[in-house]
Design a protein around this motif. Structure first.
Motif, short mmCIF file in Angstrom:
data_model
loop_
_atom_site.label_atom_id
_atom_site.label_comp_id
_atom_site.label_asym_id
_atom_site.label_seq_id
_atom_site.Cartn_x
_atom_site.Cartn_y
_atom_site.Cartn_z
N ASP A 1 37.77 48.72 16.07
CA ASP A 1 36.38 48.32 15.88
C ASP A 1 36.06 47.30 16.96
O ASP A 1 36.77 46.29 17.10
CB ASP A 1 36.17 47.67 14.51
N ARG B 1 25.48 47.88 21.36
CA ARG B 1 25.82 48.96 20.43
C ARG B 1 26.27 48.45 19.08
O ARG B 1 26.56 49.26 18.19
CB ARG B 1 26.93 49.83 21.03
N ARG C 1 28.61 46.98 16.09
CA ARG C 1 30.00 47.29 15.73
C ARG C 1 30.22 48.78 15.89
O ARG C 1 29.51 49.59 15.29
CB ARG C 1 30.28 46.86 14.29
N HIS C 2 31.19 49.14 16.70
CA HIS C 2 31.40 50.55 17.03
C HIS C 2 32.89 50.86 16.96
O HIS C 2 33.71 50.13 17.51
CB HIS C 2 30.89 50.83 18.45
N TRP D 1 33.28 54.66 25.86
CA TRP D 1 33.32 55.53 24.66
C TRP D 1 32.82 56.92 25.02
O TRP D 1 31.86 57.06 25.78
CB TRP D 1 32.46 54.93 23.56
N GLU E 1 27.11 62.57 19.11
CA GLU E 1 26.87 61.14 18.90
C GLU E 1 27.44 60.64 17.59
O GLU E 1 27.87 59.49 17.48
CB GLU E 1 25.37 60.84 18.98
N GLU F 1 27.59 49.73 11.08
CA GLU F 1 28.05 50.39 12.29
C GLU F 1 26.87 50.77 13.20
O GLU F 1 25.82 51.19 12.74
CB GLU F 1 28.85 51.64 11.94
N ARG F 2 27.08 50.59 14.48
CA ARG F 2 26.19 51.06 15.54
C ARG F 2 24.77 50.49 15.43
O ARG F 2 23.79 51.16 15.74
CB ARG F 2 26.17 52.58 15.58
#
Length: 241
Positions: free
Chosen positions: A23, A29, A31-32, A58, A63, A104-105
């Motif tokens: 993570d 972006r 938290r990815h 990444w 996506e 996320e994201r």
């Protein structure tokens, strides 16, 4: 689909025989997550230490796939916490809380920049606790639970503000508290960026921010409890007083 950027490594977990899922918190972006091929190898594993600043690329076919990361070290912070119990506890608290609360994201640029600055203070034990307290205030604000400590919620005065309402997160003056004083949270001057910020006041401030993290933010995220790493940091700090 692909992108490249710089981010803070928040967590690492083994994936299969030789890979790892990481993570990363990035400015644009959020938290990815992604897979690092060979992430458990002797070459890459030392790079994948929580708190490290990484250059990441990444890539995924679609996506919404988890995708893969190629990683390059930018700055390691391992040396800053080595042999320093308070610094290690602080790092674990920051990374644990971010994994816990960040969707996320979803970009959180101001919080990312503040987090990067905070982690760069690791090992400076005279500065870290106050910086961490201010970081928690900023985190609550970013997550929609900011405290309003400017004036009394009851009278509107800006004088003698010594309490915080556990329900509204607003300041309360001594006179306005009345018989409700024992049900209110402490409002040390340090929370209002006043005074000399003694450690005892910082600990009081962490009591108040901790209440809102535990009783407002955590329930909003579901049934998960706040990460224990936060309590371990507060305990480590309290032992230095």
């Amino acid at each position: 689909m692909e992108w490249r950027g710089t981010g803070i490594l928040l967590s690492v977990r083994r994936h299969g025989e030789s890979s790892a899922i990481i993570d990363v918190f990035t400015e644009d972006r959020g938290r990815h997550a992604g897979v690092v091929r060979g992430g458990t190898s002797r070459k890459i594993a030392p790079i994948l230490q929580p708190g490290a600043q990484l250059d990441v690329a990444w890539r995924a076919r679609l996506e919404d796939h988890i995708g893969t990361f190629a990683v390059e070290p930018v700055r390691s912070r391992a040396a800053l916490v080595m042999g320093n119990r308070l610094a290690l506890a602080g790092l674990n608290a920051v990374t644990g809380i971010l994994v816990f609360c960040l969707p996320e994201r979803e970009a959180h640029g101001p919080l990312y920049r503040r987090t990067e600055a905070l982690l760069d203070l690791l090992g400076q034990d005279d500065l870290w606790p106050l910086a961490y307290l201010q970081w928690e205030l900023a985190l609550l604000e970013e997550m929609g639970f900011g405290l309003d400590l400017s004036v009394c919620a009851v009278t509107g005065t800006s004088e003698d503000l010594i309490y915080v309402s556990p329900k509204s997160g607003r300041a309360v003056s001594r006179d306005a508290a009345g018989t409700w004083a024992d049900r209110l949270l402490p409002l040390p001057a340090v929370l209002r960026r006043q005074g000399n910020a003694p450690d005892a006041e910082i600990l009081q401030g962490l009591e108040t921010t901790g209440y809102f993290l535990t009783n407002h933010l955590a329930p909003d995220l579901g049934s998960k409890p706040l990460p224990e790493a936060r309590a371990r940091f507060v305990d480590a700090f309290s032992r230095t007083l």
